[in-house]
Design an enzyme around this catalytic site. Structure first.
Site, PDB file in Angstrom:
ATOM      1  N   GLY A  84       0.824  -1.198   0.000  1.00 25.96           N
ATOM      2  CA  GLY A  84       0.000   0.000   0.000  1.00 25.96           C
ATOM      3  C   GLY A  84       0.860   1.250   0.000  1.00 25.96           C
ATOM      4  N   GLY A 133      -0.127  -4.607   0.660  1.00 25.15           N
ATOM      5  CA  GLY A 133      -1.362  -4.362  -0.069  1.00 25.15           C
ATOM      6  C   GLY A 133      -1.514  -5.234  -1.291  1.00 25.15           C
ATOM      7  N   GLU A 156       5.371  -5.609   7.390  1.00 25.45           N
ATOM      8  CA  GLU A 156       4.792  -4.460   8.094  1.00 25.45           C
ATOM      9  C   GLU A 156       5.498  -4.129   9.403  1.00 25.45           C
ATOM     10  OE1 GLU A 156       1.936  -5.877   5.147  1.00 25.45           O
ATOM     11  OE2 GLU A 156       3.099  -6.891   6.704  1.00 25.45           O
ATOM     12  N   ASP A 164      -1.671  -6.516   8.014  1.00 24.01           N
ATOM     13  CA  ASP A 164      -3.107  -6.294   7.814  1.00 24.01           C
ATOM     14  C   ASP A 164      -3.583  -6.961   6.522  1.00 24.01           C
ATOM     15  OD1 ASP A 164      -1.762  -4.444   6.165  1.00 24.01           O
ATOM     16  OD2 ASP A 164      -3.350  -2.945   6.337  1.00 24.01           O
TER      17      ASP A 164
END
Length: 448
Positions: A84, A133, A156, A164
């Site tokens: 992301g 992402g 992450e 996530d």
């Protein structure tokens, strides 16, 4: 899905120059409906514009009787999607645009869940770097095609965030403690190992992808079994000399430890020393949150996992190492780890703050579909748990077990290698007989 005849909605006519600039390109080729991620200079990093480009079109294609299969691929020769666009998220926070930053995670998780619950077959071509992402855009799909160029990671914790995009659901459902290891260390898997680990459902050489795409366009139905059979026509044989990166003794080390750092120190192998050094570079807060997140997610349905992650994301935007990690490593491109706060695992004492829903918004998903396990897992290699159930429930030899899964998976390439790797590590001959028994699981990760 509607029983009426649904047509694809009309798409605006665009010039060739505007198409080249689109961050996600849409294509129709007979029954194929294709998304092409188109930010190669940014390694196809996912931003809010791309999410808003994809979500309504995906909903429309899912309802169209003309659509038989949805394909997601990317431009460029390096990345499928490297994550992301968290630099933009942190910039929004620093500019006082908190709601815009939160909106990114809201709509990203909505898209991830939508992919997981589609009626139409969805095929991801993971031909390059697939992280964060990018994992969320692919891991929930029934068909995930790895190539020799695939690099998978969930890094992450390195930037002060948590795994996530549904990580609380898919990571604890990998074999043993592989998901925990990948979440805490951010370790990468490449090529064939992405397939052998269960992250990808198929392994296809990149030069065959155009042929596979053309073949998929010829299909006149949206039956998942038919799509699977077509992809299997293009897969590559497993290299007999290949050694799975997380197999053998490495896997035993991953699965058996309870107090992670203490156990790694006691093992004192090259692998354990490297893993310790990796963990010590990560955000201590991120490590502790990730471990608790995965333990909780193992017993949650997918909708609840996304809702938990949405709360975690909001808390991380307010209080965490997230901004510090992004600015230090991604904006300033420093080579050394950031100065985390708190700086050590022992000083991280307020983990419950991140899981407390007080003061957070609730995630509203685009549909209410949910499940405890992925409904199309039969298209992957058999999991270690599936193999355990057969070994402990039947009076079988090693070859019997291999033959059982070859027939169960319709002689899928990679089944023999996967089953034998598991049996060599987890099965024992009982009393010198041909019948197999199962080695009891050792201790698992509970503390850092």
């Amino acid at each position: 899905m509607s029983t009426s005849t649904n047509m694809d909605p009309p798409q605006a006519t665009t010039s060739s120059s505007s198409v080249r600039k689109a961050d996600v390109i849409h294509k129709r080729v007979f029954g194929n409906r294709i998304f092409i991620l188109n930010r190669p200079a940014a390694y196809n990093a996912l931003d809010l514009s791309m999410i808003r480009n994809m979500t309504p079109q995906l909903q429309a294609w899912n309802e169209s009787d003309l659509c038989k299969v949805i394909i997601l691929k990317a431009t460029g020769n390096k990345a499928f999607c490297a994550g992301g666009d968290v630099k933009r998220v942190i910039n929004d926070m620093e500019q006082g645009e908190e709601q815009h930053a939160i909106k990114f995670f809201e709509e990203e998780y909505q898209l991830n869940h939508l992919i997981a619950t589609l009626d139409k077959p969805f095929v991801s071509f993971l031909d390059g770097i697939t992280m964060g992402g990018g994992v969320g855009l692919s891991i929930h799909a029934p068909f995930r095609v790895a190539t020799e160029n695939t690099v998978f990671a969930m890094p992450e914790a390195k930037i002060g965030f948590f795994p996530d995009v549904g990580g609380s659901f898919f990571l604890p459902r990998f074999d043993g403690e592989v998901g925990t290891y990948l979440a805490l260390t951010g370790a990468s898997l490449k090529g064939l190992d992405v397939f052998l680990s269960g992250i990808a459902t198929h392994y296809v050489p990149s030069q065959r992808l155009p042929l596979l795409e053309n073949r998929l366009s010829e299909i006149e139905c949206d039956d998942h079994e038919v799509i699977n059979a077509v992809i299997e026509e293009f897969v590559a044989e497993c290299n007999r000399d290949h050694s799975y990166a997380l197999g053998g003794n490495v896997r035993k080390s991953i699965d058996r430890v309870e107090d992670i750092l203490k156990a790694l120190e006691q093992e004192n192998s090259a692998w354990s020393r490297e893993t310790i050094n990796t963990l010590l570079r990560m955000s201590p807060t991120s490590l502790k949150v990730a471990l608790k997140q995965l333990r909780k997610g193992k017993n949650m349905v997918i909708t609840d996992c996304f809702k938990m992650e949405y709360r975690l994301a909001q808390k991380f935007l307010k209080k965490s190492d997230f901004a510090r990690g992004v600015n230090h490593l991604l904006v300033n491109k420093e080579k050394t780890p950031p100065k985390w706060n708190p700086p050590s695992l022992e000083e991280v004492t307020d983990i419950e703050f991140y899981f407390d829903p007080h003061g957070t918004q609730e995630l509203e998903l685009l549909n209410i579909r949910s499940f405890e396990n992925y409904p199309f897992s039969r298209f992957s290699l058999p999991s270690e748990e599936e193999i355990r159930r057969v070994v402990t429930g039947e009076n079988m030899s090693k070859e019997d077990v291999v033959d059982f899964f070859l027939k169960d998976r319709i002689f899928k390439i990679g089944v023999r290698e996967k089953v034998l790797e598991v049996l060599n590590r987890k099965a024992i001959l009982l009393g010198g007989q041909e019948r197999l028994g199962w080695v009891k699981d050792e201790r698992v990760f509970t503390n850092l």
